[in-house]
Design a protein around this motif. Structure first.
Motif, short mmCIF file in Angstrom:
data_model
loop_
_atom_site.label_atom_id
_atom_site.label_comp_id
_atom_site.label_asym_id
_atom_site.label_seq_id
_atom_site.Cartn_x
_atom_site.Cartn_y
_atom_site.Cartn_z
N LEU A 161 0.84 -1.19 0.00
CA LEU A 161 0.00 0.00 0.00
C LEU A 161 0.88 1.24 0.00
CD1 LEU A 161 -2.62 -1.01 2.74
CD2 LEU A 161 -2.85 -1.26 0.25
N TYR A 162 0.40 2.28 -0.70
CA TYR A 162 1.03 3.59 -0.67
C TYR A 162 0.00 4.56 -0.11
CZ TYR A 162 4.83 1.71 -3.51
OH TYR A 162 5.89 0.97 -3.96
N ILE A 163 0.35 5.23 0.98
CA ILE A 163 -0.60 6.05 1.73
C ILE A 163 -0.04 7.47 1.83
CG2 ILE A 163 -1.79 6.37 3.94
CD1 ILE A 163 -1.43 3.30 4.36
N THR A 164 -0.89 8.46 1.58
CA THR A 164 -0.48 9.85 1.76
C THR A 164 -1.27 10.50 2.88
OG1 THR A 164 -2.10 10.77 0.20
CG2 THR A 164 0.02 10.05 -0.71
N ASP A 165 -0.61 11.44 3.56
CA ASP A 165 -1.23 12.25 4.60
C ASP A 165 -0.85 13.70 4.36
OD1 ASP A 165 -2.32 13.35 6.87
OD2 ASP A 165 -0.78 12.59 8.22
N PRO A 166 -1.75 14.49 3.74
CA PRO A 166 -1.40 15.87 3.42
C PRO A 166 -1.14 16.73 4.65
CG PRO A 166 -3.72 15.43 2.97
CD PRO A 166 -3.08 14.11 3.26
N GLY A 167 -1.72 16.37 5.79
CA GLY A 167 -1.53 17.17 6.99
C GLY A 167 -0.10 17.18 7.49
N THR A 168 0.58 16.05 7.34
CA THR A 168 1.97 15.95 7.79
C THR A 168 2.96 15.89 6.63
OG1 THR A 168 1.80 13.53 7.90
CG2 THR A 168 1.28 14.76 9.90
N GLY A 169 2.46 15.95 5.39
CA GLY A 169 3.34 15.84 4.23
C GLY A 169 3.97 14.47 4.10
N SER A 170 3.24 13.43 4.52
CA SER A 170 3.79 12.07 4.53
C SER A 170 3.36 11.27 3.32
CB SER A 170 3.34 11.33 5.80
OG SER A 170 3.81 11.97 6.96
N VAL A 171 4.31 10.51 2.76
CA VAL A 171 4.04 9.51 1.73
C VAL A 171 4.78 8.25 2.16
CG1 VAL A 171 4.19 8.89 -0.70
CG2 VAL A 171 3.95 11.30 -0.05
N VAL A 172 4.03 7.18 2.45
CA VAL A 172 4.66 5.97 2.96
C VAL A 172 4.20 4.74 2.16
CG1 VAL A 172 4.89 6.88 5.30
CG2 VAL A 172 2.85 5.58 4.69
N LYS A 173 5.08 3.76 2.11
CA LYS A 173 4.79 2.45 1.53
C LYS A 173 4.74 1.47 2.68
CE LYS A 173 7.04 -1.06 -1.40
NZ LYS A 173 8.25 -1.31 -2.23
N THR A 174 3.64 0.67 2.73
CA THR A 174 3.48 -0.29 3.83
C THR A 174 3.11 -1.67 3.28
OG1 THR A 174 1.08 -0.12 4.24
CG2 THR A 174 2.50 1.61 5.19
N THR A 175 3.26 -2.67 4.12
CA THR A 175 2.68 -3.97 3.84
C THR A 175 1.18 -3.89 4.04
OG1 THR A 175 2.85 -4.75 6.12
CG2 THR A 175 4.79 -5.09 4.68
N LEU A 176 0.47 -4.95 3.67
CA LEU A 176 -0.98 -4.97 3.86
C LEU A 176 -1.37 -5.05 5.34
CD1 LEU A 176 -2.33 -7.22 0.95
CD2 LEU A 176 -1.76 -4.78 0.96
N ILE A 221 8.85 8.54 1.70
CA ILE A 221 9.32 9.43 0.64
C ILE A 221 9.71 10.78 1.25
CG2 ILE A 221 8.69 10.65 -1.48
CD1 ILE A 221 8.91 7.69 -1.91
N ASP A 222 10.89 11.27 0.88
CA ASP A 222 11.35 12.56 1.39
C ASP A 222 10.49 13.70 0.83
OD1 ASP A 222 13.44 11.51 2.89
OD2 ASP A 222 14.87 11.65 1.23
N SER A 223 10.23 14.68 1.68
CA SER A 223 9.55 15.89 1.23
C SER A 223 10.44 16.62 0.23
CB SER A 223 9.28 16.80 2.43
OG SER A 223 8.99 18.12 2.01
N PRO A 224 9.84 17.26 -0.80
CA PRO A 224 10.66 18.03 -1.74
C PRO A 224 11.40 19.20 -1.07
CG PRO A 224 8.31 18.39 -2.11
CD PRO A 224 8.43 17.25 -1.17
N HIS A 225 10.96 19.62 0.10
CA HIS A 225 11.69 20.67 0.82
C HIS A 225 13.05 20.17 1.27
CE1 HIS A 225 7.46 22.20 1.53
NE2 HIS A 225 8.07 23.29 1.09
N THR A 226 13.12 18.94 1.72
CA THR A 226 14.38 18.42 2.28
C THR A 226 15.43 18.15 1.22
OG1 THR A 226 13.67 16.09 2.18
CG2 THR A 226 13.07 17.35 4.15
N ILE A 227 15.01 18.08 -0.06
CA ILE A 227 15.97 17.80 -1.13
C ILE A 227 16.14 19.01 -2.06
CG2 ILE A 227 15.61 15.30 -1.09
CD1 ILE A 227 13.64 15.60 -3.40
#
Length: 355
Positions: A121-136, A144-150
């Protein structure tokens, strides 16, 4: 076989609604509680089961039912923004199978991808700027790194990701739909490749609310990206390298992400318009369905799609007050639909039985 099954379901649905047979105080037959009225148009008509996904809100609460996907075993996996259970897993009868959480207060986007026989699964959370890949089962595999950090965003560019999709080679595309309106492309390891789009009402290659991004493989020799420009009532097609290719304009439809199933494209329409007011209006959602030529063929809950002689699609609106804000649609292998709604008083998903 599936067509025969659908004909059988249609016949039984026509025979009666919510039929139960009492036997010593128990119901030995408990058919789905279907609405009597058909919704939709042409070959895409449905009966609504509003109570399909109902759970005990004290044990498995939701605030907004944001998106849903189906895994390889037919389980229906939904993301919510309730911290107690970001993920709720149903079977196709509406039975709760499992739930778990990442603790996100605004979990929003949910995609599923098969990688070498294992689904993630790929899950986004706009409130924290999070993009994560998880198992089921909820184990985090990649962040995923925020574009600010790069160094890809300036300090005044917000990053509020709403959606992901995975390309044929494993590249990860992130839609910054509530932020700076870019689609960001990363490789499968989460390393940044490029960004495209941006914020503009007038430029066709840019967005107003890049709410969703979806891989479109209907042309097997030429996969592309379908990106939502919700405020423009438009799906925008891009190459996998970010080249703008075309607009698919859906007047009156403030669409969510595109969902591809077979030759068809489905989307929840989150907002609509009244006849008197051409601005975005609350509580006027419906579902829209497009064919392989990207022509609208059905609007469950909405007005019948009409094309003028010049090929221009007439304004589409909510026709029946069944939905408030359709945030996503999931299609099962019998072509039934599951509709997730935002800002709808904490209701669970509806099931639309195709007839």
């Amino acid at each position: 076989m599936k067509n025969s099954k659908r004909k059988f379901l249609k016949t039984t649905a026509m025979a009666g609604v919510a039929l139960t047979v009492p036997f010593y105080g128990f119901n030995i037959i408990n058919r789905p509680r279907l609405e009597e009225e058909l919704i939709g148009h042409g070959d895409f008509k449905y009966r609504v089961e509003k109570a399909w996904g109902d759970l005990d809100p004290a044990k498995t609460p939701v605030k907004n039912c944001h998106e849903m996907v189906m895994d390889a075993t037919g389980r229906l996996i939904m993301v919510t923004d309730h911290q107690k259970n970001n993920i709720i897993i149903y079977d196709k009868s509406g039975k709760l199978l499992n739930s778990w959480t990442l603790g996100f207060k605004s979990a929003h986007g949910l995609s599923i991808h098969n990688e070498g026989g294992e689904e993630f699964l790929y899950i986004t959370d706009p409130g924290t700027g999070s993009v994560v890949k998880t198992t089921l089962t909820g184990k985090t595999i990649l962040k995923i790194d925020s574009p600010h950090t790069i160094g890809e965003y300036g300090q005044f560019n917000p990053f509020r990701p709403t959606e992901t999709t995975i390309g044929p080679n494993g590249d990860i595309y992130v839609a910054d739909g509530y932020g700076a309106q870019f689609i960001l492309q990363y490789n499968s390891k989460g390393e940044f490749i490029r960004k495209f789009g941006g914020d503009s009402f007038l430029q066709p290659s840019k967005f107003k609310q890049a709410h969703g991004v979806t891989l479109d493989k209907r042309d097997e020799n030429n996969p592309t990206l379908i990106c939502s420009a919700r405020i423009k009532n438009t799906f925008k097609r891009f190459s996998l390298e970010g080249e703008f290719l075309e607009d698919i304009y859906l007047p009156g439809a403030f669409i969510s992400r595109a969902v591809i199933d077979g030759d068809n494209l489905y989307s929840g329409v989150c907002f609509g318009m009244t006849k008197e007011n051409f601005n975005m209006q609350l509580n006027l959602g419906f579902v829209t369905i497009l064919d392989k030529n990207n022509k609208v063929v059905s609007n469950p809950g909405g007005t019948k799609p009409v094309y003028k002689k010049n090929g221009q699609l007439e304004m589409m609106r909510q026709d029946k007050p069944i939905f408030k804000h359709c945030h996503d649609v999931c299609v099962d292998d019998d072509k039934n639909l599951y509709v997730c709604q935002w800002n709808a008083n904490g209701i669970y998903p509806y099931k639309l039985h195709r007839v």
